[in-house]
Design a protein around this motif. Structure first.
Motif, short mmCIF file in Angstrom:
data_model
loop_
_atom_site.label_atom_id
_atom_site.label_comp_id
_atom_site.label_asym_id
_atom_site.label_seq_id
_atom_site.Cartn_x
_atom_site.Cartn_y
_atom_site.Cartn_z
N ARG A 1 0.83 -1.28 0.12
CA ARG A 1 -0.09 0.01 0.09
C ARG A 1 0.97 1.16 0.14
NH1 ARG A 1 -5.69 0.39 3.06
NH2 ARG A 1 -6.69 2.02 1.57
N ALA A 2 0.63 2.03 -0.92
CA ALA A 2 1.43 3.37 -0.97
C ALA A 2 0.95 4.34 0.33
CB ALA A 2 1.08 3.97 -2.33
N ALA A 3 1.68 5.46 0.56
CA ALA A 3 1.54 6.52 1.38
C ALA A 3 0.18 7.11 0.88
CB ALA A 3 2.67 7.33 1.48
N SER A 4 -0.26 7.32 -0.31
CA SER A 4 -1.44 8.01 -0.91
C SER A 4 -2.75 7.07 -0.57
CB SER A 4 -1.46 7.99 -2.25
OG SER A 4 -1.42 6.76 -2.95
N GLY A 5 -2.44 5.75 0.07
CA GLY A 5 -3.57 5.02 0.15
C GLY A 5 -3.97 3.99 -0.71
N GLU A 6 -3.35 4.18 -2.07
CA GLU A 6 -3.52 3.44 -3.18
C GLU A 6 -3.05 1.98 -2.84
OE1 GLU A 6 -4.63 5.43 -7.10
OE2 GLU A 6 -2.64 6.15 -6.51
N TRP A 7 -3.48 0.96 -3.47
CA TRP A 7 -2.83 -0.23 -3.35
C TRP A 7 -1.77 -0.58 -4.19
CZ3 TRP A 7 -3.56 -3.20 0.91
CH2 TRP A 7 -4.54 -2.79 1.77
N ARG B 1 3.20 -0.83 -9.23
CA ARG B 1 2.75 0.54 -8.91
C ARG B 1 1.66 0.81 -8.24
NH1 ARG B 1 -0.62 3.13 -13.34
NH2 ARG B 1 -1.22 1.52 -14.79
N PRO B 2 1.24 1.88 -7.72
CA PRO B 2 0.05 2.42 -7.16
C PRO B 2 -1.21 2.17 -8.25
CG PRO B 2 1.68 3.81 -6.38
CD PRO B 2 2.20 3.07 -7.34
N SER C 1 -5.59 2.51 -8.72
CA SER C 1 -6.99 2.70 -8.43
C SER C 1 -7.57 1.25 -8.50
CB SER C 1 -7.65 3.66 -9.24
OG SER C 1 -9.10 3.64 -8.83
#
Length: 108
Positions: free
Chosen positions: A75-81, A95-96, A98
């Motif tokens: 999980r990225a810091a942005s919240g995306e998986w 990569r992250p 949606s």
């Protein structure tokens, strides 16, 4: 030989090779990673019936879109998986992503 015979011979040769990569290859790549060599899984949406339904996204969960499939690796810091998949920009990428328009989340 006629062209039709050559095409048939080429198709028969490919059927005998489970590792022969198809043109749209994200499903094929996922099968190679998970040891699932069924050619029906070369079609991304067919991964929606593999394993069991996941309770939600998480590391190790297979993500299925109508025309793409990948596996969650973090999980990225942005919240995306973070999803790793084949044929993402014609290569394997991690990569992250949606999860909008996901049609299935599966535990393989």
């Amino acid at each position: 030989m006629t062209r039709a015979i050559l095409v048939v011979l080429a198709l028969l040769a490919l059927q005998g090779e489970a590792s022969a990569r198809p043109r749209a290859w994200c499903g094929w790549w996922m099968g190679q990673q998970l040891g699932k060599l069924d050619p029906s899984l070369w079609l991304a949406r067919n991964w929606a019936r593999v394993g069991s339904a996941a309770n939600g996204p998480g590391v190790g969960v297979v993500v299925v879109w109508a025309h793409h499939v990948g596996i969650i690796t973090g999980r990225a810091a942005s919240g995306e998986w973070i999803v790793k998949s084949g044929n993402d920009g014609h290569r394997v990428r991690e990569r992250p992503r949606s999860l909008a328009r996901v049609i299935a989340l599966r535990v393989p």
